[in-house]
Design a protein around this motif. Structure first.
Motif, PDB file in Angstrom:
ATOM      1  N   VAL A 317      -3.110 -63.934-118.081  1.00  0.00           N
ATOM      2  CA  VAL A 317      -4.173 -64.301-117.138  1.00  0.00           C
ATOM      3  C   VAL A 317      -3.960 -63.633-115.773  1.00  0.00           C
ATOM      4  CG1 VAL A 317      -4.795 -66.452-118.301  1.00  0.00           C
ATOM      5  CG2 VAL A 317      -3.122 -66.514-116.434  1.00  0.00           C
ATOM      6  N   LYS A 318      -2.711 -63.431-115.390  1.00  0.00           N
ATOM      7  CA  LYS A 318      -2.471 -62.757-114.099  1.00  0.00           C
ATOM      8  C   LYS A 318      -2.897 -61.286-114.173  1.00  0.00           C
ATOM      9  CE  LYS A 318      -1.305 -64.406-110.860  1.00  0.00           C
ATOM     10  NZ  LYS A 318      -2.199 -65.161-109.924  1.00  0.00           N
ATOM     11  N   ARG A 319      -2.632 -60.651-115.326  1.00  0.00           N
ATOM     12  CA  ARG A 319      -3.080 -59.260-115.496  1.00  0.00           C
ATOM     13  C   ARG A 319      -4.592 -59.169-115.449  1.00  0.00           C
ATOM     14  NH1 ARG A 319       1.181 -57.376-119.970  1.00  0.00           N
ATOM     15  NH2 ARG A 319       2.701 -56.472-118.539  1.00  0.00           N
ATOM     16  N   ALA A 320      -5.266 -60.233-115.848  1.00  0.00           N
ATOM     17  CA  ALA A 320      -6.730 -60.250-115.816  1.00  0.00           C
ATOM     18  C   ALA A 320      -7.242 -60.639-114.429  1.00  0.00           C
ATOM     19  CB  ALA A 320      -7.252 -61.206-116.886  1.00  0.00           C
ATOM     20  N   GLY A 321      -6.328 -60.797-113.474  1.00  0.00           N
ATOM     21  CA  GLY A 321      -6.724 -61.066-112.095  1.00  0.00           C
ATOM     22  C   GLY A 321      -7.103 -62.507-111.805  1.00  0.00           C
TER      23      GLY A 321
END
Ligand SMILES: [Zn+2]
Length: 419
Positions: A317-321
């Motif tokens: 989810v962090k990679r997806a911003g």
């Protein structure tokens, strides 16, 4: 440190039966004390970390932590005020009514609660005119109870203090303790103290998380330094029997992810028959393998897999911003955050209703703890629920996050997202 005598066993020993502890239950690495929420100025200081290594005794099957930290260090100023959880206060009210009815507790009785916190439970007895005494080790918490009109003495419980209490206040008709048995390093002294404080026909009740549920539902984060012992019914029954107390009934409760409420009486007080629930639960524990050491060896790998899943979710989810914030700053949250290595790189902040925690930071991981209002202001994508045992209460209280498409994440028994 004292010198080991030649030939004496070295290494940790079971706090109940004294056997050498040879089997690891789970090793969660190094962790700070879970209630030492730090202040802004402490952010630049060193923090003590202690091993969070749980063993299981191959003789009595008590799962336990070594006493790395003394209770005085942990409990003399404690930040946990039960009154900040609505569902827990309601749980206490229902308990009070059940005890009054079942054991005919009234204005001539004496109810004593060990680790009575801020009086969240005893207040319900006071409201019904029942004389009470709270016994609370944390002086700051005991003072809050006294202010609210709940007679409370600030001290630790054990054989010596039990004798003093009996001399000053008499014996207890009902002696209770919720989430204290597990927090007691001197287990034998504590249970022997209960034998002293209980009236000849009195009843004691204790609630503590059930080890069976911890294992079945992967609740590794309920392991922290303040929790010295983790009990199955089979083990706790042995502990009380050794001190002349027979457990005559048991209830399985949903609280804290699955707890037991045990009912004890003097072994000599044979008027209270042992309920079928006792035999049934023991059989179920035996069927699940609670009395076989091999069963415990399977736990650690499941914990490692839970960590990998939690981190995989957060990385995705962090990679997806996306923005993730926490809800709650409970003890179990700190084990999870420290073991998984989750800091502000994954969770921007966490919120807590307790003003004693707001403005502070989670121990070790330094995630800021703020007022729940911050959620509305920042509209995060995910609310990561740390006290997963209160997930329903929290999802209801924070239902408004759905207005902007926010979702809930519950990490235990394994990561699950609720829209
Ligand atoms: Zn043992």
């Amino acid at each position: 440190m004292t010198m080991q005598q030649a030939g004496a066993p070295s290494g940790p020993q079971c706090r109940f039966c004294g056997d050498a502890l040879r089997h690891t239950f789970v090793d969660l690495g190094m962790s700070p004390l879970c209630q030492t929420h730090i202040t802004e100025e402490q952010l630049n200081h060193m923090e003590p970390f202690y091993p969070l290594h749980a063993y299981v005794c191959s003789r009595c099957f008590l799962v336990q932590l070594d006493e790395y930290v003394s209770p005085g260090e942990i409990f003399s100023e404690y930040a946990y005020f039960s009154s900040y959880s609505d569902s827990w206060v309601e749980h206490a009210r229902r308990y009070t009514e059940a005890m009054i009815e079942r054991f005919k507790i009234g204005s001539k009785s004496k109810v004593m609660e060990i680790a009575s916190d801020d009086g969240y439970l005893l207040q319900h007895f006071v409201a019904k005119g029942v004389p009470v005494l709270g016994i609370e080790p944390a002086a700051n918490v005991a003072a809050v109870a006294v202010e609210k009109g709940i007679p409370t003495t600030a001290r630790f419980f054990g054989q010596e203090s039990a004798r003093g209490l009996v001399a000053e206040h008499g014996h207890a008709d009902l002696l209770l303790g919720n989430n204290v048995l597990a927090h007691t390093p001197a287990l034998n002294d504590f249970v022997a103290g209960m034998k002293i404080a209980l009236k000849p026909h009195g009843v004691l009740t204790m609630e503590f998380p059930h080890l069976l549920r911890l294992m079945e539902e992967n609740q590794f984060d309920t392991i922290y330094h303040e929790h010295f012992s983790y009990f199955s019914f089979i083990t706790v029954e042995q502990v009380f029997a050794k001190h002349g107390i027979t457990l005559f009934d048991v209830e399985e409760l949903p609280s804290h992810g699955g707890s037991l409420r045990i009912y004890g009486r003097h072994t000599e007080d044979e008027g209270k028959a042992v309920a079928d629930r006792v035999t049934e639960l023991k059989q179920r524990e035996i069927d699940t393998g609670v009395s076989k050491i091999e069963t415990y060896a399977l736990f650690e790998e499941r914990v490692k897999e839970a960590k990998r899943k939690i981190l995989a979710f957060l990385i995705d989810v962090k990679r997806a911003g996306k923005v993730v914030v926490g809800y709650g700053a409970p003890g179990k949250g700190n084990t999870l955050l420290n073991y998984c290595g989750i800091r502000q790189d994954f969770i921007d902040y966490t919120v807590d209703r307790s003003p004693h925690k707001q403005g502070r930071y989670t121990p070790g991981t330094h995630i800021p703890i703020v007022h729940p209002d911050r959620i509305r202001q920042t509209r995060p994508d995910y609310l990561f629920i740390l006290p997963w045992n209160l997930r329903e209460e929290i999802m209801e209280a924070a239902a408004y996050i759905r207005e902007w498409g926010g979702r809930f994440v519950v990490p235990i028994p394994e990561v699950k997202v609720y829209s």
